[in-house]
Design an enzyme around this catalytic site. Structure first.
Site, PDB file in Angstrom:
ATOM      1  N   TYR A  90      -9.056   2.519   9.707  1.00 37.27           N
ATOM      2  CA  TYR A  90      -8.496   1.216  10.065  1.00 37.27           C
ATOM      3  C   TYR A  90      -9.544   0.094   9.993  1.00 37.27           C
ATOM      4  O   TYR A  90      -9.414  -0.852   9.224  1.00 37.27           O
ATOM      5  CB  TYR A  90      -7.851   1.294  11.455  1.00 37.27           C
ATOM      6  N   ASP A 144       2.734  -2.261   4.044  1.00 34.80           N
ATOM      7  CA  ASP A 144       1.419  -2.896   4.060  1.00 34.80           C
ATOM      8  C   ASP A 144       0.203  -2.088   3.584  1.00 34.80           C
ATOM      9  O   ASP A 144       0.301  -0.906   3.292  1.00 34.80           O
ATOM     10  CB  ASP A 144       1.161  -3.469   5.450  1.00 34.80           C
ATOM     11  N   ARG A 277      -4.008 -15.583  14.424  1.00 37.10           N
ATOM     12  CA  ARG A 277      -4.783 -14.430  14.824  1.00 37.10           C
ATOM     13  C   ARG A 277      -6.231 -14.744  14.483  1.00 37.10           C
ATOM     14  O   ARG A 277      -6.492 -15.480  13.522  1.00 37.10           O
ATOM     15  CB  ARG A 277      -4.334 -13.220  14.007  1.00 37.10           C
ATOM     16  N   LYS A 282      -7.869 -17.257   8.054  1.00 37.78           N
ATOM     17  CA  LYS A 282      -6.935 -18.262   8.584  1.00 37.78           C
ATOM     18  C   LYS A 282      -7.507 -19.682   8.563  1.00 37.78           C
ATOM     19  O   LYS A 282      -6.812 -20.635   8.909  1.00 37.78           O
ATOM     20  CB  LYS A 282      -6.505 -17.903  10.014  1.00 37.78           C
ATOM     21  N   LEU A 380       3.880 -16.649   9.306  1.00 41.46           N
ATOM     22  CA  LEU A 380       5.129 -16.782  10.060  1.00 41.46           C
ATOM     23  C   LEU A 380       5.092 -17.932  11.043  1.00 41.46           C
ATOM     24  O   LEU A 380       6.137 -18.479  11.395  1.00 41.46           O
ATOM     25  CB  LEU A 380       5.408 -15.478  10.810  1.00 41.46           C
ATOM     26  N   VAL A 381       3.880 -18.303  11.475  1.00 39.59           N
ATOM     27  CA  VAL A 381       3.775 -19.377  12.470  1.00 39.59           C
ATOM     28  C   VAL A 381       4.425 -20.654  11.918  1.00 39.59           C
ATOM     29  O   VAL A 381       5.156 -21.354  12.634  1.00 39.59           O
ATOM     30  CB  VAL A 381       2.289 -19.608  12.852  1.00 39.59           C
ATOM     31  N   LYS A 383       6.864 -20.954   9.915  1.00 35.69           N
ATOM     32  CA  LYS A 383       8.323 -20.844   9.965  1.00 35.69           C
ATOM     33  C   LYS A 383       8.823 -20.931  11.405  1.00 35.69           C
ATOM     34  O   LYS A 383       9.850 -21.554  11.683  1.00 35.69           O
ATOM     35  CB  LYS A 383       8.755 -19.528   9.324  1.00 35.69           C
ATOM     36  N   ASP A 502       9.330  12.086 -35.195  1.00 36.84           N
ATOM     37  CA  ASP A 502       8.303  11.037 -35.241  1.00 36.84           C
ATOM     38  C   ASP A 502       6.998  11.664 -34.714  1.00 36.84           C
ATOM     39  O   ASP A 502       7.028  12.695 -34.028  1.00 36.84           O
ATOM     40  CB  ASP A 502       8.765   9.870 -34.359  1.00 36.84           C
ATOM     41  N   TYR A 503       5.859  11.050 -35.013  1.00 30.56           N
ATOM     42  CA  TYR A 503       4.594  11.677 -34.599  1.00 30.56           C
ATOM     43  C   TYR A 503       4.010  11.038 -33.317  1.00 30.56           C
ATOM     44  O   TYR A 503       4.134  11.598 -32.238  1.00 30.56           O
ATOM     45  CB  TYR A 503       3.577  11.620 -35.754  1.00 30.56           C
TER      46      TYR A 503
HETATM   47  P1  ADQ Z   1      -0.419 -11.957  10.432  1.00 29.09           P
HETATM   48  O1  ADQ Z   1      -1.728 -12.073   9.768  1.00 29.09           O
HETATM   49  O2  ADQ Z   1      -0.428 -11.308  11.732  1.00 29.09           O
HETATM   50  O3  ADQ Z   1       0.652 -11.214   9.525  1.00 29.09           O
HETATM   51  P2  ADQ Z   1       1.400 -14.375  10.778  1.00 29.09           P
HETATM   52  O4  ADQ Z   1       2.362 -14.317   9.672  1.00 29.09           O
HETATM   53  O5  ADQ Z   1       0.991 -15.767  11.060  1.00 29.09           O
HETATM   54  O6  ADQ Z   1       0.083 -13.535  10.532  1.00 29.09           O
HETATM   55  O7  ADQ Z   1       2.054 -13.772  12.058  1.00 29.09           O
HETATM   56  C1  ADQ Z   1       1.493 -13.891  13.322  1.00 29.09           C
HETATM   57  C2  ADQ Z   1       2.549 -13.571  14.388  1.00 29.09           C
HETATM   58  O8  ADQ Z   1       1.891 -13.454  15.642  1.00 29.09           O
HETATM   59  C3  ADQ Z   1       3.590 -14.645  14.517  1.00 29.09           C
HETATM   60  O9  ADQ Z   1       4.858 -14.069  14.592  1.00 29.09           O
HETATM   61  C4  ADQ Z   1       3.250 -15.367  15.840  1.00 29.09           C
HETATM   62  O10 ADQ Z   1       4.354 -15.769  16.583  1.00 29.09           O
HETATM   63  C5  ADQ Z   1       2.497 -14.307  16.593  1.00 29.09           C
HETATM   64  N1  ADQ Z   1       1.444 -14.953  17.405  1.00 29.09           N
HETATM   65  C6  ADQ Z   1       0.468 -15.710  16.950  1.00 29.09           C
HETATM   66  N2  ADQ Z   1      -0.306 -16.138  17.970  1.00 29.09           N
HETATM   67  C7  ADQ Z   1       0.195 -15.610  19.081  1.00 29.09           C
HETATM   68  C8  ADQ Z   1      -0.189 -15.645  20.463  1.00 29.09           C
HETATM   69  N3  ADQ Z   1      -1.280 -16.269  20.903  1.00 29.09           N
HETATM   70  N4  ADQ Z   1       0.558 -14.977  21.327  1.00 29.09           N
HETATM   71  C9  ADQ Z   1       1.640 -14.304  20.900  1.00 29.09           C
HETATM   72  N5  ADQ Z   1       2.033 -14.237  19.642  1.00 29.09           N
HETATM   73  C10 ADQ Z   1       1.310 -14.862  18.729  1.00 29.09           C
HETATM   74  C11 ADQ Z   1       0.681 -10.574   8.235  1.00 29.09           C
HETATM   75  C12 ADQ Z   1       0.187 -11.418   7.078  1.00 29.09           C
HETATM   76  C13 ADQ Z   1       0.947 -12.714   7.031  1.00 29.09           C
HETATM   77  C14 ADQ Z   1       2.454 -12.436   6.927  1.00 29.09           C
HETATM   78  C15 ADQ Z   1       2.897 -11.456   8.001  1.00 29.09           C
HETATM   79  C16 ADQ Z   1       4.339 -11.024   7.798  1.00 29.09           C
HETATM   80  O11 ADQ Z   1      -1.206 -11.668   7.198  1.00 29.09           O
HETATM   81  O12 ADQ Z   1       0.541 -13.505   5.941  1.00 29.09           O
HETATM   82  O13 ADQ Z   1       3.148 -13.640   7.135  1.00 29.09           O
HETATM   83  O14 ADQ Z   1       2.084 -10.296   7.992  1.00 29.09           O
HETATM   84  O15 ADQ Z   1       4.556 -10.478   6.551  1.00 29.09           O
END
Ligand code: ADQ
Length: 732
Positions: A90, A144, A277, A282, A380-381, A383, A502-503
């Site tokens: 990991y 993943d 994260r 980022k 995802l943030v 969105k 065919d060859y």
């Molecule tokens: P991540 O790198 O984890 O995901 P991201 O898509 O931004 O990145 O998702 C983070 C998630 O964590 C979000 O759902 C957010 O709500 C949650 N989060 C962030 N900060 C938080 C906090 N302080 N407390 C609680 N929750 C928190 C990986 C890829 C991304 C891809 C996703 C999904 O790196 O690019 O978008 O997978 O495929």
């Protein structure tokens, strides 16, 4: 009943233990994948297999049982990992090799020899776990970069099962991917899946290019049919992950107090929000520096805006992450130190994960989301921020390096490496009228509502089904035991047979250069035995020149057709041309081909008696594809005036007289109306001419997947030889 088995490194539930003998705690996992999938998977007949987040060394046997039992109530099954596995698989291969490389940080890669072994072992461990549950009708969805070897491991053990793979991070461009020491194994691992999903079209393109350049396998509209993956068709496509839209959208009374609380603290300041994260991909440092510059340039905002920086702890035992944390702490300290007053300080910094309600409150209260990854699979943030805006107000500033930027084009898109651009984006965002904010957001929000997490999942699963259906259609064409038996019976009962073979690509595999593909002893033995049966007329029908065919097969009692039908030599006879032909055109065409050879390194010209061939197998595939099109275009005039034909072969363009082809030549071998068994086997476009002219009752076979006029397909040259051996053995 058909079951969905989700496999990912982490389960949606994480088990922790604070101190040695303290009780186990179960929490929801943080991160894109679990936040996304956990919301819906329980509504399926699903099982989720993954690591529960705690090292085996930290728990006792009875804890293991407790965890397994507790997780089973949640539809989960744990794969336990030892501390050594966590370190080498990991933290090691996944997060010190794959993660930095795939996010375009090759200098952050630290590879140790034990990492790869551990990555293999753990992927095997996951495969064992899946095998405990998987049934042939189940659908297995692997997630993943931690499990890129798993699809192939499963395919080897469960030949016909439906496997999907989704990569949540970027797939890098070929130039980056090729740096990976185990690039071939990684690609082969993923290719065990039927469907391979990515967030954006660029990732799909890069993946397919790597497959072509590293594994030498071409694709067609995202489909890969190759006998190297003979049990299944592979399709690569885009599935931009959605969010649980309603969860962020619906009014939530629980957060009203929270919102009030924050409002009391910040007063009337405008809030810029940053949520990530802890990760160097980022761009957190870039955004802090840009914010500092923004305040330098715009002193009028001092005391009027605040930046809320929320960082979720992550991978803290990796050096680069520890360093990053230190840098962020220091920079925030510096900015706050130099700019704070007794009434105001510019950055609120929270280094922890937050419960959903608090995160939602922050999204709702913020005026601007500042999202600046240097690379991000999706993000995802971005969105979630938009979805939470019930009044549709708010400005999203988004890095063009995030996959999400492909879908959220109405956001203020920036290059995170350009601090001035971020400054301008902040100025624009802070002055953007509500009407414009609403206009921009509505379009994006509608899209998020439409393509939410459920749609994403069902779309992926529908696509898995489609690939399987298509595969089923292909497999129906594959020569099965019944048809094979019929053919062999027919062969046994016939006395006047023609076998047109065919060859290259049919009797032998393609080699890097034409000369290397010499017939081996096994093949010569097959041909000898076949031709020793007086009822057989074996004909090799090839694009090769007659000299080579003579050299290889001259002492066998068989017929030969050379240069795609220009020359024919019936069994025991001499060579003759099928039509009277000239070579005058070569004087005109040769200089053109030479020009293309010079301009396409690795390509070369082969001259045959009545044709010219431009070979590009060893050239850069993308360049060669462009050059091949240009060449065909250049030759168009000559084709009409000189009555030539330009034929596409397997990595070759062949120019020859338009009056001859393999079809016409093969007809010369079946003129005798007493023929009672005709077999024709070939693999490429030039062989289609044979399949289309031979009589209805011909057994025509295409080698490889893909559409053909032949009645049947077999998957490989190996299968062709097996079939011919059966004819020899059973036809005696
Ligand atoms: P991540 O790198 O984890 O995901 P991201 O898509 O931004 O990145 O998702 C983070 C998630 O964590 C979000 O759902 C957010 O709500 C949650 N989060 C962030 N900060 C938080 C906090 N302080 N407390 C609680 N929750 C928190 C990986 C890829 C991304 C891809 C996703 C999904 O790196 O690019 O978008 O997978 O495929």
């Amino acid at each position: 009943m058909k079951r969905l088995i989700i496999v990912s490194n982490r389960l949606p539930i994480t088990v922790t233990r604070n101190k040695k003998n303290s009780p186990l705690e179960f929490h929801s996992s943080i991160g894109g994948l679990s936040t996304g999938l956990s919301s819906f998977y329980k509504s399926y007949n699903a099982l989720w297999i993954g690591w529960p987040g705690i090292a085996l060394d930290r728990i006792k046997e009875e804890d293991k049982e407790n965890i397994t039992k507790k997780l089973s109530h949640e539809g989960c099954y744990p794969v336990f990992l030892t501390q050594r596995e966590i370190d080498n698989y990991y933290h090691g291969f996944c997060n010190n090799v794959l993660w930095p490389l795939f996010h375009y940080f090759p200098s952050y890669v630290t590879n140790k020899s034990v990492f790869w072994g551990a990555y293999n072992e753990v992927n095997h461990k996951f495969a064992d776990a899946v095998m405990q549950f998987a049934d042939k009708d189940d659908v297995i969805w692997v997630h993943d970069y931690q499990l890129m070897l798993l699809p192939d491991m499963l395919r080897r053990r469960l030949k016909n099962i439906n496997i999907g793979f989704f990569l949540h991070i970027p797939f890098p461009s070929f130039e980056i991917f090729r740096m990976l020491p185990y690039r071939k194994e990684i690609l082969q691992g993923v290719m065990g899946a039927n469907l391979i999903g990515f967030h954006t079209y660029d990732y799909v393109r890069y993946f397919l290019e790597s497959v072509r350049r590293i594994l030498g396998i071409d694709s067609n509209l995202g489909y890969i049919y190759s006998h190297k993956y003979d049990e299944h068709i592979v399709k690569a496509d885009i599935f931009p992950i959605g969010i649980n839209f309603e969860k962020f959208r619906t009014p939530n009374e629980e957060i009203e107090d929270e919102i009030e609380n924050i409002k009391n603290k910040i007063g009337n300041s405008k809030v810029i929000l940053s949520v990530d994260r802890l990760d160097y991909s980022k761009g957190i440092m870039h955004k802090l520096e840009a914010f500092d510059r923004f305040l330098d340039k715009n002193p009028k905002y001092i005391g009027k805006v605040i930046l809320v920086v929320l960082v979720v702890p992550s991978r803290t035992n990796i050096e680069h992450y520890r360093m990053l944390k230190k840098q962020i702490d220091e920079l925030i300290g510096n900015i706050n130190g130099k700019r704070s007053t007794f009434e105001w300080f510019p950055i609120y910094y929270l280094y922890r994960s937050l419960p959903f309600e608090k995160l939602l409150a922050l999204y709702r209260i913020s005026n601007i989301a500042l999202i600046t990854p240097l690379r991000d699979g999706m993000n995802l943030v971005a969105k979630e921020f938009l979805a939470s805006k019930q009044d549709n107000k708010g400005v999203l500033i988004l890095s063009e390096m995030a996959g999400a930027a492909q879908e959220l084009g109405e956001a203020v898109i920036i290059n995170p490496n350009d601090a001035n651009e971020i400054v301008k984006a902040l100025e624009l965002a802070l002055n953007m009228p509500d009407t414009e904010q609403i206009k921009r957001n509505k379009t994006m929000i509608n899209r998020l509502k439409q393509y939410n997490i459920i749609k994403w999942t069902t779309d992926f699963m529908r696509a898995m089904d489609d690939v399987r259906k298509l595969q089923g259609k292909f497999f129906m064409r594959i020569l099965n035991a019944d048809s094979e038996k019929k053919m062999i019976d027919n062969y046994k009962n016939s006395n006047n047979r023609v076998l047109l073979l065919d060859y290259d690509g049919t009797l032998v595999e393609f080699a890097a250069s034409p000369k290397e593909a010499e017939p081996d002893d096994d093949l010569l033995e097959i041909l000898k035995k076949l031709s020793s049966d007086t009822r057989n007329n074996v004909v090799i029908i090839s694009g090769r020149d007659r000299k080579t065919l003579d050299e290889w097969f001259g002492n066998l009692n068989i017929g030969l057709i050379a240069e795609h039908g220009v020359w024919i030599k019936h069994k025991g006879d001499n060579w003759q041309t099928i039509e009277p032909l000239t070579n005058e055109w070569k004087k005109v065409v040769t200089p053109i081909l030479e020009l293309y050879m010079d301009r396409t390194p690795g390509s070369f010209i082969e001259e045959k008696e009545f044709s010219l061939v431009w070979h590009y197998r060893k050239a850069d595939s993308q360049l060669a594809a462009v050059r091949a099109m240009e060449l065909k275009d250049t030759l168009i005039d000559y084709v009409t005036n000189l009555k030539l034909e330009v034929m596409d072969g397997n990595k070759v363009l062949e120019i020859k007289d338009a009056g001859v082809d393999k079809g016409k030549a093969s007809l010369k071998c079946v003129t005798d109306i007493n023929k009672d068994f005709i077999l024709a086997i070939g693999d490429d476009l030039t062989d289609e001419n044979i399949f289309s002219v031979l009589p209805e009752d011909t057994y025509s076979i295409k080698v490889g997947m893909g559409y053909s006029k032949a009645k049947y397909n077999v998957l490989s040259t190996k299968d062709v030889r097996i079939l011919l051996k059966k004819l020899i053995n059973e036809g005696e």
